[in-house]
Design an enzyme around this catalytic site. Structure first.
Site, short mmCIF file in Angstrom:
data_model
loop_
_atom_site.label_atom_id
_atom_site.label_comp_id
_atom_site.label_asym_id
_atom_site.label_seq_id
_atom_site.Cartn_x
_atom_site.Cartn_y
_atom_site.Cartn_z
N SER A 1 0.88 -1.30 0.04
CA SER A 1 -0.06 -0.07 0.00
C SER A 1 0.66 1.08 0.18
O SER A 1 1.73 1.44 -1.01
CB SER A 1 -1.06 -0.10 1.27
OG SER A 1 -2.15 1.07 1.18
N ASP B 1 -9.47 -4.75 -5.25
CA ASP B 1 -8.92 -4.01 -4.64
C ASP B 1 -9.71 -2.65 -4.78
O ASP B 1 -9.57 -1.90 -5.63
CB ASP B 1 -7.49 -3.78 -4.79
CG ASP B 1 -6.82 -2.84 -3.63
OD1 ASP B 1 -7.29 -1.74 -3.10
OD2 ASP B 1 -5.49 -2.97 -3.62
N HIS C 1 -7.85 -5.29 -0.91
CA HIS C 1 -6.45 -4.43 -0.67
C HIS C 1 -5.58 -5.10 0.33
O HIS C 1 -4.56 -5.03 0.38
CB HIS C 1 -6.95 -3.19 -0.11
CG HIS C 1 -5.58 -2.26 0.00
ND1 HIS C 1 -5.01 -1.76 -1.10
CD2 HIS C 1 -5.31 -1.44 1.02
CE1 HIS C 1 -3.81 -1.06 -0.71
NE2 HIS C 1 -4.11 -0.93 0.54
#
Length: 283
Positions: free
Chosen positions: A153, A201, A232
């Site tokens: 991320s 995601d 995610h």
């Protein structure tokens, strides 16, 4: 600073070497010939140990995992940073012993603040590599010319920014790499780069990553794996699809172990659980 060492063997069929000390450098390949089953296994062929890294040296401490075998010379290394508000110990620590057991030294770091920006995460990744190779108690086990940065991320964006800032690593891996501020442009990337993403995601959407991947230079060694049906958080728990592509990538990038190319080139050897794959071959 002292490190707290806790030796824990987690792999089968490995030895601690002959006790004669670590040789500088080695010629790959190392370990048995890989197969589809072995790259998807929970652990690779090398026993590993773990050490706690105290805060300081430009990041907030963390953990290091390394093969205990000293008979094969030094190993490549991977620095891992978590995503926004996350802790490595909670979300990515499962990767440490798994990647180390395939023949890498792995340092997973905690960030100075859990809300650090992607740019700050890039700075801390590079600080972790510097500490690992220059000051750490395991520095003699690491080949400082074979390094990789990896993050999830915001940490994934940090890994990409670290590669833009310092082109010497052999690999950068973004796991659902987010956008630091606006749109990131990777046209200046000179580090072989892998994306691993989730098909569903909602945070770092496939459409964004498609555009980001397209900014990578055409001649750059690169790969893009999209995992079927995951969101995610796929990288925050053990994920066989991720590791059976990530392990060959790292073995190629860090060790130049061409035995692993068959798993990624000309396409993935096992497409189960993969909704999309792109790469430049040879890797």
């Amino acid at each position: 600073m002292n490190w707290l060492f806790a030796e824990v063997g987690v792999a089968l069929g490995a030895s601690d070497g002959d006790g004669a000390g670590v040789r500088r450098g080695r010629s790959p390949p190392a370990g048995p010939d890989p197969a589809l089953a072995s790259v998807a296994a929970p652990y690779g062929p090398f026993a590993t140990a773990q050490a706690t890294v105290p805060p300081g040296n430009g990041f907030n401490g963390g953990s290091v995992y390394y093969p205990t075998d000293t008979s094969l010379g030094t190993w490549g290394a991977v620095a891992i940073v978590p995503g926004y508000s996350a802790r490595f110990a909670d979300e990515e620590a499962w990767m440490g012993p798994r990647l180390a057991s395939f023949g890498s030294v792995v340092i997973g770091i905690e960030t100075t603040s859990r809300t650090d920006s992607a740019d700050a995460r890039a700075t801390q990744l590079l600080a972790a590599l510097d500490h690992l190779t220059r000051k750490s108690p395991v520095r003699t086990r690491v080949d400082a010319t074979r390094l990789s940065v990896l993050g999830h991320s915001a940490g994934g964006a940090g890994a990409l920014l670290a590669a833009l800032r310092r082109p010497s690593p052999k690999s950068a891996v973004g796991l659902a790499p987010g956008s630091p501020v606006g749109n990131l442009d990777l046209a200046g990337d000179r580090v072989p780069t892998m994306f691993v993403a989730g098909q569903r995601d909602p945070v770092v959407a496939p459409a964004y990553l498609d555009k980001l991947y397209a900014t990578l230079p055409a001649a750059l060694k690169k790969a893009y794996v999209q995992i079927t049906g995951v969101d995610h958080l796929f990288a925050t728990r053990p994920n066989t699809v991720e590791t059976r592509t990530l392990v060959p990538w790292l073995k190629l990038a860090l060790d130049r172990d061409v035995r692993y190319e068959k798993f990624l080139c000309p396409t993935v050897a096992d497409a189960t659980g993969i909704s999309m794959y792109r790469s430049t071959c040879p890797l």
